[in-house]
Design an enzyme around this catalytic site. Structure first.
Site, PDB file in Angstrom:
ATOM      1  N   ASP A 116     -32.787  13.935  -0.590  1.00  9.95           N
ATOM      2  CA  ASP A 116     -32.224  12.642  -0.880  1.00  9.95           C
ATOM      3  C   ASP A 116     -30.676  12.530  -0.444  1.00  9.95           C
ATOM      4  OD1 ASP A 116     -31.028  14.013  -2.789  1.00  9.95           O
ATOM      5  OD2 ASP A 116     -31.782  12.633  -4.481  1.00  9.95           O
ATOM      6  N   ARG A 160      -3.666   5.907  -0.047  1.00 14.32           N
ATOM      7  CA  ARG A 160      -2.896   4.725   0.288  1.00 14.32           C
ATOM      8  C   ARG A 160      -3.138   3.512  -0.651  1.00 14.32           C
ATOM      9  NH1 ARG A 160      -4.752   4.970   6.413  1.00 14.32           N
ATOM     10  NH2 ARG A 160      -6.676   5.841   5.241  1.00 14.32           N
ATOM     11  N   GLN A 161      -4.186   3.447  -1.265  1.00 12.22           N
ATOM     12  CA  GLN A 161      -4.329   2.247  -2.160  1.00 12.22           C
ATOM     13  C   GLN A 161      -3.615   2.923  -3.664  1.00 12.22           C
ATOM     14  OE1 GLN A 161      -6.296  -0.864  -1.734  1.00 12.22           O
ATOM     15  NE2 GLN A 161      -5.430  -1.581  -3.465  1.00 12.22           N
ATOM     16  N   HIS A 215       0.703  10.085   1.189  1.00 10.59           N
ATOM     17  CA  HIS A 215       1.430   8.986   1.557  1.00 10.59           C
ATOM     18  C   HIS A 215       2.735   8.524   1.074  1.00 10.59           C
ATOM     19  CE1 HIS A 215       1.387   5.271   3.630  1.00 10.59           C
ATOM     20  NE2 HIS A 215       1.242   4.476   2.528  1.00 10.59           N
ATOM     21  N   ASP A 218       6.636   3.348  10.965  1.00 10.57           N
ATOM     22  CA  ASP A 218       6.800   2.238  10.120  1.00 10.57           C
ATOM     23  C   ASP A 218       7.803   2.709   9.321  1.00 10.57           C
ATOM     24  OD1 ASP A 218       5.642   3.431   8.261  1.00 10.57           O
ATOM     25  OD2 ASP A 218       3.757   2.370   8.493  1.00 10.57           O
ATOM     26  N   LYS A 262       6.196  -3.009  10.826  1.00  8.59           N
ATOM     27  CA  LYS A 262       4.891  -3.397  11.499  1.00  8.59           C
ATOM     28  C   LYS A 262       4.291  -4.459  10.299  1.00  8.59           C
ATOM     29  CE  LYS A 262       1.847   0.038   9.421  1.00  8.59           C
ATOM     30  NZ  LYS A 262       1.120   1.274   9.589  1.00  8.59           N
ATOM     31  N   ARG A 303       0.223  -5.334   9.144  1.00  5.93           N
ATOM     32  CA  ARG A 303      -1.199  -4.972   9.374  1.00  5.93           C
ATOM     33  C   ARG A 303      -1.854  -6.369   9.535  1.00  5.93           C
ATOM     34  NH1 ARG A 303      -4.181  -0.534  10.175  1.00  5.93           N
ATOM     35  NH2 ARG A 303      -2.471   0.745   9.648  1.00  5.93           N
ATOM     36  N   ASP A 338       3.995   9.901  12.120  1.00  5.98           N
ATOM     37  CA  ASP A 338       3.344   9.016  11.091  1.00  5.98           C
ATOM     38  C   ASP A 338       2.654  10.027   9.965  1.00  5.98           C
ATOM     39  OD1 ASP A 338       2.732   6.761   9.442  1.00  5.98           O
ATOM     40  OD2 ASP A 338       1.549   5.745  11.118  1.00  5.98           O
TER      41      ASP A 338
HETATM   42  C1  R5P Z   1       0.314   3.279   6.400  1.00  2.00           C
HETATM   43  O1  R5P Z   1       1.105   2.936   5.895  1.00  2.00           O
HETATM   44  C2  R5P Z   1       0.302   4.976   6.741  1.00  2.00           C
HETATM   45  O2  R5P Z   1       1.304   5.574   6.962  1.00  2.00           O
HETATM   46  C3  R5P Z   1      -0.451   4.848   8.373  1.00  2.00           C
HETATM   47  O3  R5P Z   1       0.862   4.112   9.137  1.00  2.00           O
HETATM   48  C4  R5P Z   1      -1.574   4.197   8.698  1.00  2.00           C
HETATM   49  O4  R5P Z   1      -2.470   4.786   7.755  1.00  2.00           O
HETATM   50  C5  R5P Z   1      -2.015   4.433  10.093  1.00  2.00           C
HETATM   51  O5  R5P Z   1      -3.358   3.857  10.212  1.00  2.00           O
HETATM   52  P1  R5P Z   1      -3.862   3.449  11.466  1.00  2.00           P
HETATM   53  O6  R5P Z   1      -3.981   4.598  12.575  1.00  2.00           O
HETATM   54  O7  R5P Z   1      -5.241   2.868  11.299  1.00  2.00           O
HETATM   55  O8  R5P Z   1      -2.944   2.127  12.134  1.00  2.00           O
END
Ligand code: R5P
Length: 288
Positions: free
Chosen positions: A34, A93-94, A127, A166, A189, A191, A215
Site C-alpha cells: 500500500d 523555508r516555511q 535556509h 537574493d 527578487k 516571487r 543560492d
Molecule cells: C529562497 O529564498 C531560497 O533561498 C531559494 O532562493 C529558492 O528556494 C530557490 O527556489 P527556485 O529555484 O524555485 O527559484
C-alpha cells in the site's frame, strides 16, 4: 561510532563513515504493497553512539518518515547517543507564518525529529540559521560555501564575480567570494508564483566576466533563470550556478540548461549528477 545510512544518502554516508573510521550499516528499507515504508536496522547498537544520515530531499515526505522510523528503531535498539544528520532539511523555508493560519512546517518537522529519538541534529546550509532554535535538542548547522569556493578556484574562471541570488544569500555569496578572492554582490527578487520570480536589475560590472550565482537551494530554477537573463543581457561571459542543495524539481535542470547556464555546482546533501562537492568532511568534523 556507527553510521546508519538512510536510502536518500548512501554515498554521503559511506564517505562520512570512512572519514570517521566508523562501521557503516545500511538500513533495510522496503515498501508495503500500500506504499507504507518498512525499516529495519540489523545491527547491535546497544550503548553505542550512532549517526543516522538521511537527507529529506524529494520525495520529502517519504524520506522524512524513513528518517523518523530509523531514529525510533535506533532508540529501541538501545543506542547511546543518536545524532540525526539531515544534510538537506526539508520544509525549512516555511519558518514563519506569512499569512494567518499557515502551518509553520519547519517547527512541525523540528518537533517530529526531536521527539523520535534524536539527541542531536546536524544539518548543512539550513535556509536561516536562527531557525535552529525550533529544535528542542542541540542543533548544528555548517555551511558548504567555502568548499564550493575551493571547487570554483579550479575552474579558472575569467575575472569572476559572485552574486547572491537574493538578499538571503548575501552571507553565502560572501563565503564563496572570500575563498576566490573575488568581488561579490546580491540581487533583489520578488516571487510572483512558485515558478516565476521577478529579479530586479542592478548595474553590475559583469561585461566579459564569468558570473557565479550563489543560492542555498535551487528548486524550480526560477530565481536563477530570472537573474541569469539580466546578467547575460549585461554582457556576462558565462553564468554558473553554485548551491548547497540541488533540489532541481521537475524539469529545472533542463530549464537551466536552456537558459544558458554553463554549469550547476552543488553538493551531495542531495545526491545528484551535479553534486561535485562533498559535505562529508563537514559532517565528520561536526560528529567528532
Ligand atoms: C529562497 O529564498 C531560497 O533561498 C531559494 O532562493 C529558492 O528556494 C530557490 O527556489 P527556485 O529555484 O524555485 O527559484
Amino acid at each position: 561510532m556507527l553510521v546508519i545510512s538512510g536510502s536518500a544518502s548512501p554515498k554521503l554516508s559511506a564517505k562520512v563513515a570512512s572519514l570517521l573510521g566508523a562501521e557503516l550499516v545500511n538500513a533495510e528499507v522496503r515498501r508495503f504493497p500500500d506504499g507504507e515504508i518498512y525499516v529495519r536496522v540489523d545491527a547491535e547498537l546497544r550503548r553505542k553512539p550512532v549517526a543516522i544520515i538521511q537527507s529529506t530531499c524529494p520525495p520529502q515526505n517519504d524520506n522524512l518518515i524513513e528518517l523518523l522510523l530509523l531514529l525510533d528503531a535506533a532508540k529501541d535498539l538501545g543506542a547511546k547517543r543518536i545524532i540525526a544528520v539531515v544534510p538537506y532539511l526539508a520544509y525549512s523555508r516555511q519558518d514563519k507564518q506569512f499569512k494567518p493560519g499557515e502551518a509553520v512546517s519547519l517547527r512541525t518537522v523540528s518537533k517530529l525529529i526531536s521527539q523520535s529519538g534524536a539527541e542531536e541534529l546536524i544539518t548543512v546550509d539550513i535556509h536561516q540559521e536562527e531557525t535552529l532554535g525550533n529544535f528542542s535538542i542541540p542543533a548544528f548547522n555548517q555551511t558548504a560555501m567555502p568548499l564550493i569556493g575551493r571547487y570554483l578556484r579550479n575552474l579558472n574562471l575569467e575575472n569572476p564575480i559572485i552574486i547572491g541570488a537574493d538578499q538571503g544569500s548575501i552571507k553565502r555569496a560572501t563565503r564563496v567570494a572570500l575563498e576566490l578572492g573575488a568581488e561579490h554582490y546580491f540581487l533583489e527578487k520578488r516571487r510572483i508564483s512558485p515558478e516565476n520570480v521577478i529579479v530586479y536589475p542592478k548595474n553590475l560590472e559583469v561585461k566579459g566576466r564569468d558570473v557565479v550565482m550563489v543560492d542555498d537551494i535551487v528548486s524550480t530554477g526560477g530565481t536563477i533563470i530570472g537573474a541569469a537573463k539580466i546578467l547575460q543581457e549585461q554582457g556576462a561571459r558565462e553564468v554558473y550556478v553554485a548551491c548547497a542543495h540541488p533540489v532541481l524539481a521537475g524539469n529545472a535542470a533542463q530549464r537551466l540548461k536552456e537558459a544558458g547556464i554553463k554549469q550547476i555546482i552543488a553538493t551531495d546533501t542531495i545526491e545528484k549528477d551535479v553534486s561535485v562537492v562533498s559535505v562529508a568532511p563537514l559532517i565528520a568534523e561536526l560528529i567528532k
